[in-house]
Design a protein around this motif. Structure first.
Motif, mmCIF file in Angstrom:
data_model
loop_
_atom_site.group_PDB
_atom_site.id
_atom_site.type_symbol
_atom_site.label_atom_id
_atom_site.label_comp_id
_atom_site.label_asym_id
_atom_site.label_seq_id
_atom_site.Cartn_x
_atom_site.Cartn_y
_atom_site.Cartn_z
ATOM 1 N N SER A 47 0.822 -1.279 0.015
ATOM 2 C CA SER A 47 0.014 0.107 0.045
ATOM 3 C C SER A 47 0.922 1.190 0.005
ATOM 4 O O SER A 47 0.579 2.170 0.486
ATOM 5 C CB SER A 47 -1.119 0.029 1.191
ATOM 6 O OG SER A 47 -1.728 -0.953 1.129
ATOM 7 N N PHE A 48 1.893 1.247 -0.785
ATOM 8 C CA PHE A 48 2.741 2.487 -0.618
ATOM 9 C C PHE A 48 2.103 3.505 -1.239
ATOM 10 O O PHE A 48 2.019 4.783 -0.881
ATOM 11 C CB PHE A 48 3.909 2.141 -1.780
ATOM 12 C CG PHE A 48 4.773 3.390 -1.934
ATOM 13 C CD1 PHE A 48 4.674 4.269 -3.043
ATOM 14 C CD2 PHE A 48 5.703 3.911 -0.840
ATOM 15 C CE1 PHE A 48 5.552 5.199 -3.270
ATOM 16 C CE2 PHE A 48 6.626 4.696 -1.382
ATOM 17 C CZ PHE A 48 6.535 5.522 -2.413
ATOM 18 N N SER A 49 1.207 3.468 -2.205
ATOM 19 C CA SER A 49 0.493 4.272 -3.137
ATOM 20 C C SER A 49 -0.632 5.214 -1.858
ATOM 21 O O SER A 49 -1.041 6.226 -2.108
ATOM 22 C CB SER A 49 -0.379 3.912 -3.963
ATOM 23 O OG SER A 49 -1.324 3.028 -3.682
ATOM 24 N N SER A 50 -0.897 4.530 -0.853
ATOM 25 C CA SER A 50 -1.804 5.299 0.011
ATOM 26 C C SER A 50 -1.120 5.937 1.295
ATOM 27 O O SER A 50 -1.774 6.146 2.311
ATOM 28 C CB SER A 50 -2.802 3.946 0.502
ATOM 29 O OG SER A 50 -2.022 3.246 1.518
ATOM 30 N N TYR A 51 0.255 6.037 1.067
ATOM 31 C CA TYR A 51 0.911 6.842 1.926
ATOM 32 C C TYR A 51 1.264 8.415 1.695
ATOM 33 O O TYR A 51 1.615 8.527 0.577
ATOM 34 C CB TYR A 51 2.111 6.328 2.526
ATOM 35 C CG TYR A 51 2.001 5.061 3.253
ATOM 36 C CD1 TYR A 51 1.704 3.874 2.683
ATOM 37 C CD2 TYR A 51 2.233 5.033 4.661
ATOM 38 C CE1 TYR A 51 1.421 2.539 3.497
ATOM 39 C CE2 TYR A 51 2.156 3.987 5.446
ATOM 40 C CZ TYR A 51 1.744 2.621 4.792
ATOM 41 O OH TYR A 51 1.487 1.578 5.716
ATOM 42 N N ALA A 52 1.195 9.254 2.560
ATOM 43 C CA ALA A 52 1.662 10.542 2.280
ATOM 44 C C ALA A 52 3.197 10.384 2.597
ATOM 45 O O ALA A 52 3.564 9.877 3.163
ATOM 46 C CB ALA A 52 1.283 11.527 3.308
ATOM 47 N N ILE B 100 4.534 15.198 0.056
ATOM 48 C CA ILE B 100 3.635 14.960 -1.141
ATOM 49 C C ILE B 100 2.567 14.038 -0.524
ATOM 50 O O ILE B 100 2.734 13.341 0.170
ATOM 51 C CB ILE B 100 4.077 14.408 -2.298
ATOM 52 C CG1 ILE B 100 3.330 14.259 -3.462
ATOM 53 C CG2 ILE B 100 4.957 13.124 -1.984
ATOM 54 C CD1 ILE B 100 4.078 14.025 -4.845
ATOM 55 N N SER B 101 1.309 14.675 -1.003
ATOM 56 C CA SER B 101 0.197 13.832 -0.277
ATOM 57 C C SER B 101 -0.126 12.544 -0.870
ATOM 58 O O SER B 101 0.419 12.150 -2.123
ATOM 59 C CB SER B 101 -0.863 14.678 -0.374
ATOM 60 O OG SER B 101 -1.568 14.971 -1.788
ATOM 61 N N TRP B 102 -1.258 11.839 -0.196
ATOM 62 C CA TRP B 102 -1.552 10.536 -0.778
ATOM 63 C C TRP B 102 -2.267 10.841 -2.110
ATOM 64 O O TRP B 102 -2.234 10.120 -3.027
ATOM 65 C CB TRP B 102 -2.138 9.731 0.268
ATOM 66 C CG TRP B 102 -2.916 8.596 -0.200
ATOM 67 C CD1 TRP B 102 -2.737 7.675 -1.133
ATOM 68 C CD2 TRP B 102 -4.255 8.165 0.158
ATOM 69 N NE1 TRP B 102 -3.700 6.564 -1.473
ATOM 70 C CE2 TRP B 102 -4.627 7.025 -0.396
ATOM 71 C CE3 TRP B 102 -5.131 8.653 1.291
ATOM 72 C CZ2 TRP B 102 -5.885 6.330 -0.258
ATOM 73 C CZ3 TRP B 102 -6.275 7.914 1.552
ATOM 74 C CH2 TRP B 102 -6.828 6.900 0.874
ATOM 75 N N TYR C 154 -3.929 15.939 2.368
ATOM 76 C CA TYR C 154 -3.071 16.668 3.393
ATOM 77 C C TYR C 154 -1.629 16.206 3.244
ATOM 78 O O TYR C 154 -1.240 15.202 2.807
ATOM 79 C CB TYR C 154 -3.595 16.432 4.542
ATOM 80 C CG TYR C 154 -2.774 16.949 5.652
ATOM 81 C CD1 TYR C 154 -2.318 16.237 6.676
ATOM 82 C CD2 TYR C 154 -2.672 18.372 5.954
ATOM 83 C CE1 TYR C 154 -1.367 16.707 7.648
ATOM 84 C CE2 TYR C 154 -2.116 18.793 6.825
ATOM 85 C CZ TYR C 154 -1.441 18.122 7.881
ATOM 86 O OH TYR C 154 -0.690 18.787 8.837
ATOM 87 N N VAL C 155 -0.947 17.234 3.447
ATOM 88 C CA VAL C 155 0.596 17.242 3.255
ATOM 89 C C VAL C 155 1.062 17.442 4.705
ATOM 90 O O VAL C 155 1.305 18.650 5.165
ATOM 91 C CB VAL C 155 1.460 18.075 2.145
ATOM 92 C CG1 VAL C 155 3.146 17.846 2.420
ATOM 93 C CG2 VAL C 155 0.832 17.865 0.912
#
Length: 126
Positions: A28-33, A51-53, A105-106
């Protein structure tokens, strides 16, 4: 659980460019900020950019705006920090960090991130 490993640092001269990479393991890397921080000797760790999710929103500290760019490649589980026009005051250990979810959100505070890399030294000589 996410493990982060930074690479790409070293010794450079003022005005040079460097690209830092941070490879992540885990799902789930793509779901991390994702964020980059730095810490100079005797100073607190400070936010550099993130960089935000969702939406790929980015945010930077004022001193690096226009010089640094953060990007992510979810297919490679990697986040990058392109640093141009480097200055001696950019010398520090640079850390990447990840925070689960967060929408558009960042996060900018160290307390907002869940996972950290081990850090990599960037030294800019004058």
């Amino acid at each position: 659980q996410v493990q982060l490993v930074e690479s790409g640092g070293g010794l450079v001269q003022a005005g040079d460019s460097v690209r830092l990479s941070c490879a992540a393991s885990g799902r789930s890397f793509s779901s991390y900020a994702l964020g980059w921080f730095r810490q100079a000797p005797g100073k607190e760790r400070e936010f550099v950019g993130g960089i935000s999710w969702i939406g790929g929103n980015s945010n930077y500290r004022d001193s690096v705006k226009g010089r640094f760019t953060i990007s992510r490649d979810n297919s490679k589980n990697t986040v990058y920090l392109q640093m141009n026009s480097l200055k001696p005051e950019d010398t520090a250990v640079y850390y990447c960090a990840a925070r689960a979810a967060g929408g558009s959100y960042v996060p900018v505070g160290t307390y907002e991130y869940d996972y950290w890399g081990q850090g990599i030294q960037v030294t800019v000589s004058s």
